[in-house]
Design a protein around this motif. Structure first.
Motif, PDB file in Angstrom:
ATOM      1  N   TYR A 182      62.963  11.107  44.137  1.00 29.57           N
ATOM      2  CA  TYR A 182      62.649  10.957  45.443  1.00 29.57           C
ATOM      3  C   TYR A 182      61.306  12.072  46.032  1.00 29.57           C
ATOM      4  O   TYR A 182      61.414  13.221  45.441  1.00 29.57           O
ATOM      5  N   VAL A 183      60.284  11.573  46.742  1.00 26.78           N
ATOM      6  CA  VAL A 183      59.287  12.437  46.993  1.00 26.78           C
ATOM      7  C   VAL A 183      58.981  12.166  48.504  1.00 26.78           C
ATOM      8  O   VAL A 183      58.878  10.939  49.041  1.00 26.78           O
ATOM      9  N   VAL A 184      58.551  13.154  49.230  1.00 24.76           N
ATOM     10  CA  VAL A 184      58.385  13.344  50.520  1.00 24.76           C
ATOM     11  C   VAL A 184      57.105  13.917  51.021  1.00 24.76           C
ATOM     12  O   VAL A 184      56.992  15.038  50.180  1.00 24.76           O
ATOM     13  N   ILE A 185      56.005  13.388  51.636  1.00 23.82           N
ATOM     14  CA  ILE A 185      54.750  14.016  51.903  1.00 23.82           C
ATOM     15  C   ILE A 185      54.725  14.242  53.534  1.00 23.82           C
ATOM     16  O   ILE A 185      55.179  13.597  54.394  1.00 23.82           O
ATOM     17  N   GLN A 186      54.284  15.134  53.732  1.00 22.31           N
ATOM     18  CA  GLN A 186      53.686  15.768  55.231  1.00 22.31           C
ATOM     19  C   GLN A 186      52.244  16.355  54.935  1.00 22.31           C
ATOM     20  O   GLN A 186      52.245  17.252  54.287  1.00 22.31           O
ATOM     21  N   LYS A 187      51.320  15.783  55.952  1.00 18.42           N
ATOM     22  CA  LYS A 187      50.035  16.611  55.934  1.00 18.42           C
ATOM     23  C   LYS A 187      49.959  17.164  57.185  1.00 18.42           C
ATOM     24  O   LYS A 187      49.860  16.984  58.357  1.00 18.42           O
ATOM     25  N   TYR A 188      49.875  18.750  56.933  1.00 15.00           N
ATOM     26  CA  TYR A 188      49.952  19.530  58.121  1.00 15.00           C
ATOM     27  C   TYR A 188      48.656  20.429  58.233  1.00 15.00           C
ATOM     28  O   TYR A 188      48.035  20.571  57.526  1.00 15.00           O
ATOM     29  N   VAL A 189      48.117  20.380  59.743  1.00 15.00           N
ATOM     30  CA  VAL A 189      46.875  21.081  59.928  1.00 15.00           C
ATOM     31  C   VAL A 189      47.392  22.177  60.865  1.00 15.00           C
ATOM     32  O   VAL A 189      48.369  22.229  61.511  1.00 15.00           O
ATOM     33  N   HIS A 190      46.474  23.506  60.601  1.00 11.71           N
ATOM     34  CA  HIS A 190      47.075  24.829  61.055  1.00 11.71           C
ATOM     35  C   HIS A 190      46.111  25.189  62.288  1.00 11.71           C
ATOM     36  O   HIS A 190      44.957  24.878  62.088  1.00 11.71           O
ATOM     37  N   ASP A 191      46.599  25.706  63.130  1.00 15.19           N
ATOM     38  CA  ASP A 191      45.689  26.437  64.105  1.00 15.19           C
ATOM     39  C   ASP A 191      45.625  28.077  63.719  1.00 15.19           C
ATOM     40  O   ASP A 191      46.319  28.800  64.131  1.00 15.19           O
ATOM     41  N   LEU A 192      44.432  28.190  63.033  1.00 16.73           N
ATOM     42  CA  LEU A 192      44.286  29.503  62.053  1.00 16.73           C
ATOM     43  C   LEU A 192      43.752  30.354  63.359  1.00 16.73           C
ATOM     44  O   LEU A 192      44.364  31.706  63.105  1.00 16.73           O
ATOM     45  N   LYS A 193      43.285  30.151  64.156  1.00 16.04           N
ATOM     46  CA  LYS A 193      42.803  30.977  65.158  1.00 16.04           C
ATOM     47  C   LYS A 193      43.881  31.758  65.859  1.00 16.04           C
ATOM     48  O   LYS A 193      43.944  33.075  66.184  1.00 16.04           O
ATOM     49  N   ARG A 194      44.993  30.855  66.294  1.00 13.64           N
ATOM     50  CA  ARG A 194      46.221  31.327  67.009  1.00 13.64           C
ATOM     51  C   ARG A 194      46.980  32.206  66.040  1.00 13.64           C
ATOM     52  O   ARG A 194      47.470  33.342  66.141  1.00 13.64           O
ATOM     53  N   TRP A 195      47.182  31.646  64.697  1.00 15.31           N
ATOM     54  CA  TRP A 195      47.786  32.312  63.801  1.00 15.31           C
ATOM     55  C   TRP A 195      47.438  33.708  63.290  1.00 15.31           C
ATOM     56  O   TRP A 195      48.098  34.563  63.404  1.00 15.31           O
ATOM     57  N   LYS A 196      46.097  33.619  63.191  1.00 18.41           N
ATOM     58  CA  LYS A 196      45.473  35.193  62.930  1.00 18.41           C
ATOM     59  C   LYS A 196      45.586  36.088  64.263  1.00 18.41           C
ATOM     60  O   LYS A 196      45.436  37.317  63.950  1.00 18.41           O
ATOM     61  N   SER A 197      45.934  35.474  65.421  1.00 18.13           N
ATOM     62  CA  SER A 197      46.029  36.496  66.555  1.00 18.13           C
ATOM     63  C   SER A 197      47.123  37.249  66.480  1.00 18.13           C
ATOM     64  O   SER A 197      47.518  38.062  67.093  1.00 18.13           O
ATOM     65  N   LEU A 198      48.145  36.796  65.369  1.00 20.95           N
ATOM     66  CA  LEU A 198      49.589  37.554  65.361  1.00 20.95           C
ATOM     67  C   LEU A 198      49.581  38.600  64.654  1.00 20.95           C
ATOM     68  O   LEU A 198      48.615  38.866  63.527  1.00 20.95           O
ATOM     69  N   SER A 199      50.131  39.722  64.706  1.00 19.97           N
ATOM     70  CA  SER A 199      50.328  40.609  63.856  1.00 19.97           C
ATOM     71  C   SER A 199      50.820  40.335  62.456  1.00 19.97           C
ATOM     72  O   SER A 199      51.453  39.243  62.421  1.00 19.97           O
ATOM     73  N   THR A 200      50.518  41.038  61.387  1.00 16.22           N
ATOM     74  CA  THR A 200      51.358  40.912  59.962  1.00 16.22           C
ATOM     75  C   THR A 200      52.863  40.989  60.196  1.00 16.22           C
ATOM     76  O   THR A 200      53.423  39.941  59.480  1.00 16.22           O
ATOM     77  N   GLU A 201      53.303  41.662  60.893  1.00 14.31           N
ATOM     78  CA  GLU A 201      54.778  42.009  61.077  1.00 14.31           C
ATOM     79  C   GLU A 201      55.171  40.609  61.736  1.00 14.31           C
ATOM     80  O   GLU A 201      56.350  40.103  61.502  1.00 14.31           O
ATOM     81  N   LYS A 202      54.703  40.211  62.650  1.00 14.16           N
ATOM     82  CA  LYS A 202      54.971  38.870  63.268  1.00 14.16           C
ATOM     83  C   LYS A 202      54.673  37.665  62.542  1.00 14.16           C
ATOM     84  O   LYS A 202      55.754  36.706  62.376  1.00 14.16           O
TER      85      LYS A 202
END
Length: 319
Positions: A182-202
């Motif tokens: 069996y194989v499942v696919i999902q195509k995800y898009v990222h909000d990199l601007k918001r992700w990069k606003s997080l600290s590395t620890e977060k």
């Protein structure tokens, strides 16, 4: 006493490469379209050899998946795999795993993009008007197998014999579908601007691993918010052993258009394992505590396929 023909599996276990194409198609109505598609599917092995001979070191491979809605049209004489059904829409309190159409999946990979391109060209020439493109995404390896969020992807993949044990259906599982997956696919898009606003620890607390050296962080208690790594761990309800799937995820994107994403593709011997992973991500475990990666990553697609054995594919041209 007759001897049973050996079953040859498709290249589900092909190595991760520098480039990959995820091609999802729908099959047109009518018997002519079905005949054309069956003939093309039976020719995939020949097409693959024709392309791979141009560079034997490029690890070219193509894996074909067939969707639930088209199974009975394309394979009327072959029993439907026991767990095959359309991808279920999963609605959590905050995020939803969407279900999208797709009859055929071609997972094409090689160390060289031009080999993938040439295979796609020859394949679409064979298929002609019998299909329509639902989605075509080109993935690439990003540095040391990292996703665009900056973390190493696929660390939990099985290795060696454990790959076949995790992804290939056995006679005991489902005798009519042995050698398949069996194989499942999902195509995800990222909000990199918001992700990069997080600290590395977060970021690390969300993923469950350190960013620089990919070391696992301690699991959280049952009643607390769990990281992505912990939510994706599924155990056998009878033995308690961890059940693995094979991920061949690839980054994709176009910085000029602000597109940054991850194409999730997971192969499994048991479809319910992937579905339970996604249930835990979107609904939460406990319910209400969803995977926080979903606050920054949105699925655009969700489709389930079955990868029949290469033996089954090769016989589709014998009308």
């Amino acid at each position: 006493m007759s001897r049973r023909t050996p079953i040859e599996s498709q290249r589900v276990d092909a190595p991760l490469t520098q480039s990959a194409t995820f091609l999802v198609l729908s099959v047109a109505d009518g018997p002519d379209a079905v005949r054309t598609v069956r003939s093309a599917l039976s020719s995939v092995d020949d097409l693959s050899k024709n392309v791979s001979i141009r560079d034997l070191d490029a690890s070219f491979a193509c894996t074909v998946g067939i969707g639930s809605e088209v199974w009975d049209r394309l394979l009327p004489g072959i029993s439907r795999p026991a767990e095959l059904h359309p991808f279920p829409k999963i609605e959590g309190k905050v995020h939803t795993a969407v279900s999208t159409p797709g009859d055929l999946l071609f997972h094409v990979r090689a160390q060289r993009r031009d080999l993938c391109f040439e295979f796609e060209r020859q394949l679409t020439d064979l298929l002609g008007d019998s299909v329509k493109v639902v989605d075509s995404t080109v993935g690439f390896r990003y540095f040391d197998v990292r996703d665009l969020l900056g973390f190493v992807d696929g660390t939990a993949n099985p290795v060696g014999q454990a790959v076949n044990d995790s992804v290939l259906i056995t006679e005991a599982d489902d005798s009519n579908s042995a050698g398949g997956s069996y194989v499942v696919i999902q195509k995800y898009v990222h909000d990199l601007k918001r992700w990069k606003s997080l600290s590395t620890e977060k970021q690390e607390s969300i993923i469950g691993r350190t960013k620089f050296d990919n070391v696992e962080l301690d699991d959280q208690d049952d009643d607390k918010q769990k990281p992505h790594k912990q939510l994706a761990n599924i155990e056998d309800p009878h033995t308690g052993a961890e059940l693995s799937i094979l991920r061949d995820n690839m980054p994709f994107g176009n910085p000029g258009q602000g597109e940054f994403g991850t194409y999730f593709i997971g192969y499994s011997r048991k479809l319910w394992v992937i579905e339970q992973m996604l249930e835990r991500m979107f609904v939460g475990n406990p319910p209400g505590l969803h995977d926080r990666i979903l606050d920054y990553s949105t699925p655009l697609t969700g489709t389930t396929f079955f990868v029949p054995s290469a033996t089954v594919l090769a016989g589709l041209g014998d009308d």
